[in-house]
Design an enzyme around this catalytic site. Sequence first.
Site, PDB file in Angstrom:
ATOM      1  N   THR A 112      -4.116   5.358  11.833  1.00  0.00           N
ATOM      2  CA  THR A 112      -4.713   4.419  10.893  1.00  0.00           C
ATOM      3  C   THR A 112      -4.157   4.705   9.504  1.00  0.00           C
ATOM      4  O   THR A 112      -4.042   5.873   9.105  1.00  0.00           O
ATOM      5  CB  THR A 112      -6.256   4.429  10.942  1.00  0.00           C
ATOM      6  OG1 THR A 112      -6.754   3.411  10.064  1.00  0.00           O
ATOM      7  CG2 THR A 112      -6.854   5.775  10.556  1.00  0.00           C
ATOM      8  N   GLU A 113      -3.762   3.640   8.805  1.00  0.00           N
ATOM      9  CA  GLU A 113      -2.982   3.794   7.579  1.00  0.00           C
ATOM     10  C   GLU A 113      -3.730   4.553   6.484  1.00  0.00           C
ATOM     11  O   GLU A 113      -3.119   5.105   5.577  1.00  0.00           O
ATOM     12  CB  GLU A 113      -2.568   2.424   7.061  1.00  0.00           C
ATOM     13  CG  GLU A 113      -3.736   1.577   6.594  1.00  0.00           C
ATOM     14  CD  GLU A 113      -3.393   0.099   6.541  1.00  0.00           C
ATOM     15  OE1 GLU A 113      -2.566  -0.344   7.343  1.00  0.00           O
ATOM     16  OE2 GLU A 113      -3.947  -0.600   5.679  1.00  0.00           O
ATOM     17  N   ASN A 114      -5.080   4.559   6.569  1.00  0.00           N
ATOM     18  CA  ASN A 114      -5.829   5.284   5.563  1.00  0.00           C
ATOM     19  C   ASN A 114      -5.897   6.786   5.827  1.00  0.00           C
ATOM     20  O   ASN A 114      -6.670   7.487   5.181  1.00  0.00           O
ATOM     21  CB  ASN A 114      -7.239   4.686   5.394  1.00  0.00           C
ATOM     22  CG  ASN A 114      -7.954   4.486   6.710  1.00  0.00           C
ATOM     23  OD1 ASN A 114      -7.373   4.048   7.688  1.00  0.00           O
ATOM     24  ND2 ASN A 114      -9.234   4.812   6.733  1.00  0.00           N
TER      25      ASN A 114
ATOM     26  N   SER B 293       0.810   9.209   5.123  1.00  0.00           N
ATOM     27  CA  SER B 293       0.542   8.173   6.123  1.00  0.00           C
ATOM     28  C   SER B 293       1.638   7.113   6.120  1.00  0.00           C
ATOM     29  O   SER B 293       2.093   6.660   7.175  1.00  0.00           O
ATOM     30  CB  SER B 293      -0.812   7.530   5.830  1.00  0.00           C
ATOM     31  OG  SER B 293      -1.106   6.563   6.807  1.00  0.00           O
TER      32      SER B 293
ATOM     33  N   GLN C 134       0.798  -1.226   0.000  1.00  0.00           N
ATOM     34  CA  GLN C 134       0.000   0.000   0.000  1.00  0.00           C
ATOM     35  C   GLN C 134       0.836   1.285   0.000  1.00  0.00           C
ATOM     36  O   GLN C 134       0.529   2.235  -0.709  1.00  0.00           O
ATOM     37  CB  GLN C 134      -0.905  -0.032   1.233  1.00  0.00           C
ATOM     38  CG  GLN C 134      -2.070   0.888   1.157  1.00  0.00           C
ATOM     39  CD  GLN C 134      -3.020   0.683   2.323  1.00  0.00           C
ATOM     40  OE1 GLN C 134      -3.524   1.646   2.872  1.00  0.00           O
ATOM     41  NE2 GLN C 134      -3.271  -0.536   2.723  1.00  0.00           N
TER      42      GLN C 134
END
Lengths: 219, 209
Positions: free
Chosen positions: B46-48, B88, A102
Amino acid sequence: MRTQTVDALTAVKEVRDGDTVLVGGFGMAGMPVELIDALIEHGAGDLTIVSNNAGNGDTGLAALLAAGRVRKMVCSFPRQADSWVFDGLYRAGKIELELVPQGNLAERMRAAGAGIGAFYCPTGVGTPIAEGRETRVIDGREYVLEYPIRGDVALIRAHVADRLGNLVYRKTARNFGPVMATAATVTIAQVSRIVEVGELDPESVVTPSIYVNRLVEVA
Amino acid sequence: MALGKNELAELVAGDIPDGAYVNLGIGQPTSIARYLSPDSGVILHTENGMLGMGEVVPDEQADWDLTNAGKQPVTELPGAAYFHHADSFAMMRGGHLDVCVMGAFQVSAGGDLANWHTGAADAIPAVGGAMDLAAGAKQVWVMMTLFTKSGEPKLVPACTYPLTGKACVTRIYTEVATFHITPEGVRVTATYGIEADELAAKLDVKLLF
Protein backbone atom coordinates in the site's frame (compact mmCIF):
# COMPACT_ATOMS: atom_id res chain seq x y z
CA MET A 1 21.32 21.96 18.21
CA ARG A 2 19.75 20.31 21.23
CA THR A 3 16.10 19.35 20.76
CA GLN A 4 13.72 21.28 23.04
CA THR A 5 10.63 19.85 24.68
CA VAL A 6 7.95 22.55 24.76
CA ASP A 7 4.20 23.07 24.66
CA ALA A 8 2.47 23.24 21.29
CA LEU A 9 1.98 27.02 21.18
CA THR A 10 5.62 27.69 22.10
CA ALA A 11 6.71 25.17 19.46
CA VAL A 12 5.06 27.06 16.61
CA LYS A 13 5.71 30.64 17.81
CA GLU A 14 8.34 31.40 15.16
CA VAL A 15 6.13 30.47 12.19
CA ARG A 16 5.82 33.64 10.12
CA ASP A 17 3.32 34.93 7.62
CA GLY A 18 4.21 33.57 4.18
CA ASP A 19 6.10 30.51 5.46
CA THR A 20 6.05 27.13 3.75
CA VAL A 21 4.87 24.55 6.26
CA LEU A 22 5.22 20.81 5.63
CA VAL A 23 2.38 18.96 7.36
CA GLY A 24 2.65 15.20 7.89
CA GLY A 25 -0.11 12.67 7.60
CA PHE A 26 -1.96 10.64 5.02
CA GLY A 27 -5.54 11.57 5.65
CA MET A 28 -5.73 11.66 9.43
CA ALA A 29 -3.09 8.93 10.01
CA GLY A 30 -0.01 10.76 11.24
CA MET A 31 -1.61 14.19 11.11
CA PRO A 32 -0.26 16.44 13.90
CA VAL A 33 -3.67 17.82 14.85
CA GLU A 34 -2.63 19.54 18.11
CA LEU A 35 0.30 21.30 16.38
CA ILE A 36 -2.06 22.55 13.69
CA ASP A 37 -4.48 23.75 16.37
CA ALA A 38 -1.58 25.65 17.93
CA LEU A 39 -0.68 27.15 14.55
CA ILE A 40 -4.27 28.35 14.18
CA GLU A 41 -4.11 29.95 17.64
CA HIS A 42 -0.69 31.45 16.85
CA GLY A 43 -2.23 33.24 13.91
CA ALA A 44 0.35 33.06 11.07
CA GLY A 45 -1.27 33.41 7.65
CA ASP A 46 -0.53 33.55 3.92
CA LEU A 47 0.96 30.07 4.35
CA THR A 48 1.96 27.55 1.72
CA ILE A 49 1.05 24.11 3.04
CA VAL A 50 2.69 20.98 1.67
CA SER A 51 0.76 17.85 2.62
CA ASN A 52 -0.54 14.77 0.82
CA ASN A 53 -4.19 15.74 1.22
CA ALA A 54 -5.96 19.04 1.66
CA GLY A 55 -7.76 18.35 4.91
CA ASN A 56 -10.41 15.91 6.11
CA GLY A 57 -13.63 16.82 7.86
CA ASP A 58 -13.41 19.96 9.98
CA THR A 59 -10.35 19.32 12.15
CA GLY A 60 -6.58 19.49 11.69
CA LEU A 61 -5.54 20.81 8.30
CA ALA A 62 -9.17 21.41 7.32
CA ALA A 63 -9.55 23.76 10.31
CA LEU A 64 -6.42 25.70 9.27
CA LEU A 65 -7.87 26.08 5.76
CA ALA A 66 -11.25 27.12 7.18
CA ALA A 67 -9.49 29.78 9.27
CA GLY A 68 -8.28 31.39 6.03
CA ARG A 69 -4.57 31.04 6.80
CA VAL A 70 -3.52 29.20 3.68
CA ARG A 71 -2.67 30.87 0.37
CA LYS A 72 -1.53 27.77 -1.46
CA MET A 73 -1.80 23.98 -1.11
CA VAL A 74 0.87 21.73 -2.55
CA CYS A 75 -0.54 18.20 -2.48
CA SER A 76 -1.22 15.04 -4.46
CA PHE A 77 -4.83 14.24 -3.58
CA PRO A 78 -6.93 17.21 -2.48
CA ARG A 79 -10.36 15.90 -3.30
CA GLN A 80 -11.82 13.25 -1.03
CA ALA A 81 -15.26 12.39 0.30
CA ASP A 82 -14.67 14.61 3.34
CA SER A 83 -12.60 17.47 1.84
CA TRP A 84 -15.49 19.94 1.74
CA VAL A 85 -13.48 22.81 3.27
CA PHE A 86 -10.81 22.70 0.55
CA ASP A 87 -13.38 22.05 -2.19
CA GLY A 88 -15.32 25.18 -1.21
CA LEU A 89 -12.23 27.41 -1.08
CA TYR A 90 -10.92 26.06 -4.39
CA ARG A 91 -14.20 26.49 -6.24
CA ALA A 92 -14.49 30.03 -4.82
CA GLY A 93 -10.99 30.82 -6.14
CA LYS A 94 -9.73 31.50 -2.61
CA ILE A 95 -6.85 29.04 -2.62
CA GLU A 96 -4.08 28.09 -5.07
CA LEU A 97 -3.37 24.43 -5.81
CA GLU A 98 -0.12 22.89 -7.01
CA LEU A 99 -0.90 19.27 -7.78
CA VAL A 100 2.14 16.99 -7.41
CA PRO A 101 2.14 13.22 -7.93
CA GLN A 102 2.47 11.56 -4.55
CA GLY A 103 5.86 9.96 -5.15
CA ASN A 104 7.24 13.23 -6.49
CA LEU A 105 5.97 15.03 -3.41
CA ALA A 106 7.88 12.60 -1.20
CA GLU A 107 11.02 12.51 -3.35
CA ARG A 108 11.18 16.29 -3.82
CA MET A 109 11.19 16.70 -0.04
CA ARG A 110 13.69 13.86 0.31
CA ALA A 111 15.94 15.70 -2.17
CA ALA A 112 15.64 18.92 -0.16
CA GLY A 113 16.61 17.09 3.01
CA ALA A 114 19.49 15.27 1.33
CA GLY A 115 21.03 18.31 -0.36
CA ILE A 116 20.15 17.22 -3.89
CA GLY A 117 19.78 20.12 -6.32
CA ALA A 118 17.27 18.44 -8.65
CA PHE A 119 16.63 14.98 -10.07
CA TYR A 120 15.24 13.30 -13.18
CA CYS A 121 12.09 11.28 -12.53
CA PRO A 122 10.03 9.07 -14.90
CA THR A 123 6.70 9.92 -13.22
CA GLY A 124 4.33 11.99 -15.33
CA VAL A 125 6.22 11.77 -18.64
CA GLY A 126 3.77 12.50 -21.46
CA THR A 127 1.13 13.89 -19.07
CA PRO A 128 -0.01 17.47 -18.33
CA ILE A 129 2.21 17.42 -15.21
CA ALA A 130 5.29 17.40 -17.44
CA GLU A 131 4.15 20.05 -19.91
CA GLY A 132 6.67 22.83 -20.38
CA ARG A 133 9.21 21.09 -18.17
CA GLU A 134 12.77 20.08 -18.90
CA THR A 135 13.05 16.42 -19.88
CA ARG A 136 15.96 14.17 -20.72
CA VAL A 137 16.35 10.71 -22.20
CA ILE A 138 18.71 8.56 -20.15
CA ASP A 139 19.47 5.00 -21.29
CA GLY A 140 16.51 5.15 -23.65
CA ARG A 141 13.97 6.25 -21.07
CA GLU A 142 12.46 9.72 -20.74
CA TYR A 143 12.56 11.60 -17.43
CA VAL A 144 11.27 14.93 -16.12
CA LEU A 145 13.46 17.30 -14.11
CA GLU A 146 12.08 17.75 -10.59
CA TYR A 147 13.20 20.32 -8.02
CA PRO A 148 13.32 19.97 -4.24
CA ILE A 149 10.51 21.15 -1.95
CA ARG A 150 11.93 22.74 1.17
CA GLY A 151 9.93 23.86 4.21
CA ASP A 152 10.50 26.65 6.69
CA VAL A 153 8.78 24.45 9.25
CA ALA A 154 7.67 20.81 9.35
CA LEU A 155 4.85 19.71 11.63
CA ILE A 156 4.85 15.94 12.00
CA ARG A 157 3.43 13.31 14.30
CA ALA A 158 5.41 10.34 15.57
CA HIS A 159 4.63 7.76 18.24
CA VAL A 160 7.44 7.87 20.81
CA ALA A 161 10.47 10.15 21.16
CA ASP A 162 13.37 10.13 23.55
CA ARG A 163 14.46 13.45 25.06
CA LEU A 164 17.19 13.83 22.42
CA GLY A 165 14.50 13.84 19.70
CA ASN A 166 14.96 10.36 18.23
CA LEU A 167 11.62 9.25 16.84
CA VAL A 168 9.78 6.01 16.27
CA TYR A 169 6.47 5.87 14.46
CA ARG A 170 3.43 3.64 14.55
CA LYS A 171 2.28 1.58 11.54
CA THR A 172 1.17 3.54 8.44
CA ALA A 173 1.08 6.77 10.46
CA ARG A 174 4.80 6.95 9.62
CA ASN A 175 4.03 8.03 6.03
CA PHE A 176 5.54 11.48 5.30
CA GLY A 177 6.98 12.16 8.78
CA PRO A 178 10.54 10.87 8.27
CA VAL A 179 10.94 12.69 4.94
CA MET A 180 9.43 15.98 6.09
CA ALA A 181 11.62 15.92 9.21
CA THR A 182 14.68 16.18 6.96
CA ALA A 183 13.35 18.86 4.63
CA ALA A 184 12.51 21.82 6.89
CA THR A 185 14.58 24.46 8.66
CA VAL A 186 12.67 23.75 11.87
CA THR A 187 11.06 20.36 12.51
CA ILE A 188 8.45 20.08 15.24
CA ALA A 189 7.30 16.59 16.21
CA GLN A 190 4.15 15.82 18.13
CA VAL A 191 4.50 12.50 19.96
CA SER A 192 2.29 10.42 22.26
CA ARG A 193 5.09 9.80 24.76
CA ILE A 194 8.59 11.03 25.54
CA VAL A 195 10.97 8.55 27.15
CA GLU A 196 14.41 9.00 28.70
CA VAL A 197 17.57 8.80 26.64
CA GLY A 198 18.63 5.17 26.30
CA GLU A 199 15.12 3.76 26.42
CA LEU A 200 14.69 3.52 22.64
CA ASP A 201 16.39 0.67 20.83
CA PRO A 202 18.84 2.48 18.51
CA GLU A 203 18.05 -0.10 15.81
CA SER A 204 14.38 0.94 15.86
CA VAL A 205 14.91 4.69 15.53
CA VAL A 206 13.43 5.88 12.23
CA THR A 207 14.10 9.62 12.49
CA PRO A 208 17.41 10.38 14.21
CA SER A 209 17.41 13.36 16.59
CA ILE A 210 19.57 15.50 14.28
CA TYR A 211 16.44 16.26 12.22
CA VAL A 212 14.20 17.21 15.13
CA ASN A 213 14.20 20.68 16.71
CA ARG A 214 11.19 20.61 19.00
CA LEU A 215 9.13 17.93 20.71
CA VAL A 216 5.57 18.35 21.91
CA GLU A 217 4.05 15.58 24.02
CA VAL A 218 0.34 15.05 23.41
CA ALA A 219 -0.88 12.03 25.33
CA MET B 1 -23.33 -13.42 -19.23
CA ALA B 2 -21.36 -10.33 -18.42
CA LEU B 3 -19.29 -10.67 -15.24
CA GLY B 4 -20.45 -9.11 -11.97
CA LYS B 5 -18.02 -6.93 -10.03
CA ASN B 6 -17.10 -9.73 -7.66
CA GLU B 7 -16.60 -12.23 -10.48
CA LEU B 8 -14.33 -9.73 -12.21
CA ALA B 9 -12.31 -9.23 -9.03
CA GLU B 10 -11.99 -13.01 -8.67
CA LEU B 11 -10.83 -13.29 -12.28
CA VAL B 12 -8.08 -10.69 -11.79
CA ALA B 13 -7.03 -12.31 -8.50
CA GLY B 14 -6.65 -15.65 -10.28
CA ASP B 15 -4.28 -14.12 -12.85
CA ILE B 16 -1.88 -12.62 -10.30
CA PRO B 17 1.23 -14.81 -10.18
CA ASP B 18 2.03 -16.62 -6.93
CA GLY B 19 4.43 -14.68 -4.76
CA ALA B 20 3.95 -11.39 -6.61
CA TYR B 21 4.28 -8.01 -4.90
CA VAL B 22 1.10 -6.19 -5.86
CA ASN B 23 -0.46 -2.76 -5.45
CA LEU B 24 -4.25 -2.55 -5.73
CA GLY B 25 -5.62 0.90 -6.56
CA ILE B 26 -8.33 2.61 -4.57
CA GLY B 27 -11.94 1.84 -5.43
CA GLN B 28 -12.88 -1.35 -7.22
CA PRO B 29 -9.39 -2.93 -7.45
CA THR B 30 -9.30 -3.03 -3.63
CA SER B 31 -11.90 -5.83 -3.81
CA ILE B 32 -9.40 -8.14 -5.59
CA ALA B 33 -7.74 -8.73 -2.20
CA ARG B 34 -10.74 -10.77 -1.06
CA TYR B 35 -10.07 -13.37 -3.73
CA LEU B 36 -6.33 -13.85 -3.24
CA SER B 37 -5.76 -17.22 -1.64
CA PRO B 38 -3.47 -17.26 1.39
CA ASP B 39 -1.46 -20.01 -0.35
CA SER B 40 -0.65 -17.71 -3.27
CA GLY B 41 2.02 -15.89 -1.27
CA VAL B 42 0.96 -12.62 -2.93
CA ILE B 43 2.11 -9.66 -0.83
CA LEU B 44 0.10 -6.47 -1.02
CA HIS B 45 1.85 -3.10 -1.10
CA THR B 46 0.00 0.00 0.00
CA GLU B 47 1.46 3.31 -1.14
CA ASN B 48 1.09 4.90 2.28
CA GLY B 49 3.92 2.72 3.51
CA MET B 50 3.32 -0.97 4.06
CA LEU B 51 3.97 -4.42 2.62
CA GLY B 52 1.90 -7.33 3.90
CA MET B 53 -1.38 -5.48 4.11
CA GLY B 54 -4.37 -7.54 5.23
CA GLU B 55 -8.05 -6.97 4.69
CA VAL B 56 -10.27 -3.96 5.20
CA VAL B 57 -11.99 -4.06 8.61
CA PRO B 58 -15.16 -2.37 9.86
CA ASP B 59 -14.76 1.00 11.59
CA GLU B 60 -15.48 -0.48 15.02
CA GLN B 61 -12.34 -2.65 14.68
CA ALA B 62 -10.26 0.18 13.23
CA ASP B 63 -6.74 1.15 14.24
CA TRP B 64 -6.58 4.54 12.52
CA ASP B 65 -2.78 4.37 12.40
CA LEU B 66 -3.20 1.37 10.07
CA THR B 67 -5.01 2.32 6.87
CA ASN B 68 -4.85 1.60 3.16
CA ALA B 69 -4.41 4.06 0.28
CA GLY B 70 -8.14 4.78 0.39
CA LYS B 71 -7.81 5.65 4.12
CA GLN B 72 -9.86 2.61 5.11
CA PRO B 73 -8.75 0.70 8.23
CA VAL B 74 -6.95 -2.54 7.42
CA THR B 75 -5.03 -5.31 9.18
CA GLU B 76 -1.37 -6.29 9.07
CA LEU B 77 -0.38 -9.84 8.13
CA PRO B 78 2.53 -11.81 9.60
CA GLY B 79 5.68 -10.64 7.83
CA ALA B 80 4.39 -7.12 7.27
CA ALA B 81 6.81 -4.20 7.01
CA TYR B 82 6.32 -0.45 7.36
CA PHE B 83 8.32 2.27 5.60
CA HIS B 84 8.07 5.96 4.84
CA HIS B 85 6.61 7.52 1.74
CA ALA B 86 9.85 8.13 -0.15
CA ASP B 87 10.76 4.45 0.26
CA SER B 88 7.25 3.37 -0.72
CA PHE B 89 7.47 5.23 -4.02
CA ALA B 90 11.09 4.19 -4.57
CA MET B 91 9.70 0.63 -4.57
CA MET B 92 7.39 1.61 -7.42
CA ARG B 93 9.74 3.72 -9.49
CA GLY B 94 12.62 1.32 -8.95
CA GLY B 95 10.65 -1.44 -10.68
CA HIS B 96 10.24 -3.66 -7.63
CA LEU B 97 6.45 -4.04 -7.77
CA ASP B 98 5.36 -6.91 -10.00
CA VAL B 99 1.78 -5.82 -10.70
CA CYS B 100 -0.46 -2.88 -10.00
CA VAL B 101 -4.18 -2.86 -10.78
CA MET B 102 -5.91 0.48 -11.24
CA GLY B 103 -9.25 1.78 -12.39
CA ALA B 104 -9.46 3.97 -15.50
CA PHE B 105 -11.55 6.59 -17.29
CA GLN B 106 -9.94 5.54 -20.58
CA VAL B 107 -7.21 3.27 -21.91
CA SER B 108 -5.86 3.69 -25.43
CA ALA B 109 -5.04 0.89 -27.84
CA GLY B 110 -1.38 1.69 -27.25
CA GLY B 111 -1.72 1.29 -23.49
CA ASP B 112 -1.95 4.97 -22.53
CA LEU B 113 -3.82 5.36 -19.23
CA ALA B 114 -6.16 8.19 -18.19
CA ASN B 115 -7.58 7.91 -14.69
CA TRP B 116 -6.95 11.13 -12.72
CA HIS B 117 -8.77 14.05 -14.25
CA THR B 118 -11.86 14.43 -16.41
CA GLY B 119 -10.64 17.83 -17.55
CA ALA B 120 -14.01 19.35 -16.61
CA ALA B 121 -13.72 23.03 -15.65
CA ASP B 122 -15.14 22.65 -12.14
CA ALA B 123 -13.46 19.31 -11.38
CA ILE B 124 -10.85 19.30 -8.62
CA PRO B 125 -7.95 17.25 -9.94
CA ALA B 126 -6.43 14.60 -7.66
CA VAL B 127 -3.65 12.33 -8.87
CA GLY B 128 -2.37 10.61 -5.71
CA GLY B 129 0.05 7.81 -6.55
CA ALA B 130 -1.44 6.89 -9.93
CA MET B 131 1.27 8.49 -12.09
CA ASP B 132 4.04 6.96 -10.01
CA LEU B 133 2.44 3.52 -10.26
CA ALA B 134 1.93 3.92 -14.00
CA ALA B 135 5.59 4.84 -14.44
CA GLY B 136 7.01 2.30 -12.05
CA ALA B 137 5.17 -1.01 -11.70
CA LYS B 138 6.50 -3.83 -13.92
CA GLN B 139 2.95 -4.50 -15.14
CA VAL B 140 0.01 -2.12 -15.03
CA TRP B 141 -3.38 -3.79 -15.27
CA VAL B 142 -6.64 -1.91 -15.54
CA MET B 143 -9.95 -3.08 -14.09
CA MET B 144 -12.92 -1.09 -15.39
CA THR B 145 -16.29 -1.24 -17.10
CA LEU B 146 -15.79 -1.32 -20.86
CA PHE B 147 -18.40 1.39 -21.44
CA THR B 148 -19.39 4.57 -19.62
CA LYS B 149 -22.89 4.94 -18.18
CA SER B 150 -23.88 6.66 -21.43
CA GLY B 151 -22.45 3.78 -23.49
CA GLU B 152 -19.20 5.37 -24.74
CA PRO B 153 -16.30 2.90 -25.01
CA LYS B 154 -13.46 3.40 -22.54
CA LEU B 155 -11.00 1.41 -24.66
CA VAL B 156 -10.24 4.03 -27.32
CA PRO B 157 -7.84 4.73 -30.22
CA ALA B 158 -6.41 7.70 -28.27
CA CYS B 159 -7.34 9.04 -24.84
CA THR B 160 -9.28 12.31 -24.81
CA TYR B 161 -8.85 12.73 -21.03
CA PRO B 162 -5.51 13.95 -19.63
CA LEU B 163 -3.01 11.09 -19.37
CA THR B 164 -1.76 9.41 -16.22
CA GLY B 165 0.96 7.52 -18.08
CA LYS B 166 1.99 6.67 -21.63
CA ALA B 167 2.08 3.13 -23.04
CA CYS B 168 2.02 1.59 -19.59
CA VAL B 169 -1.07 -0.66 -19.50
CA THR B 170 -0.50 -4.32 -20.44
CA ARG B 171 -3.88 -5.86 -19.56
CA ILE B 172 -7.48 -4.66 -19.31
CA TYR B 173 -10.15 -6.54 -17.36
CA THR B 174 -13.77 -5.58 -18.02
CA GLU B 175 -17.16 -7.14 -17.38
CA VAL B 176 -17.57 -8.23 -21.02
CA ALA B 177 -14.03 -8.91 -22.21
CA THR B 178 -10.39 -9.08 -21.20
CA PHE B 179 -7.58 -7.68 -23.34
CA HIS B 180 -3.82 -7.88 -23.56
CA ILE B 181 -2.06 -4.89 -25.07
CA THR B 182 0.75 -6.31 -27.17
CA PRO B 183 3.24 -4.88 -29.67
CA GLU B 184 1.01 -6.38 -32.40
CA GLY B 185 -2.14 -4.72 -31.08
CA VAL B 186 -5.05 -5.25 -28.70
CA ARG B 187 -5.69 -8.95 -28.25
CA VAL B 188 -9.02 -10.17 -26.84
CA THR B 189 -8.26 -12.97 -24.41
CA ALA B 190 -11.82 -13.77 -23.30
CA THR B 191 -15.38 -12.52 -23.76
CA TYR B 192 -18.35 -12.75 -21.37
CA GLY B 193 -21.88 -12.56 -22.74
CA ILE B 194 -20.90 -10.84 -25.99
CA GLU B 195 -19.97 -12.23 -29.41
CA ALA B 196 -16.65 -11.28 -30.97
CA ASP B 197 -18.23 -9.42 -33.91
CA GLU B 198 -20.54 -7.47 -31.61
CA LEU B 199 -17.59 -6.48 -29.42
CA ALA B 200 -15.58 -5.43 -32.47
CA ALA B 201 -18.51 -3.36 -33.75
CA LYS B 202 -18.83 -1.48 -30.46
CA LEU B 203 -15.15 -0.48 -30.25
CA ASP B 204 -13.28 1.93 -32.50
CA VAL B 205 -10.11 -0.08 -31.92
CA LYS B 206 -8.79 -2.88 -34.11
CA LEU B 207 -8.97 -6.12 -32.13
CA LEU B 208 -6.98 -9.32 -32.48
CA PHE B 209 -8.73 -12.55 -31.51
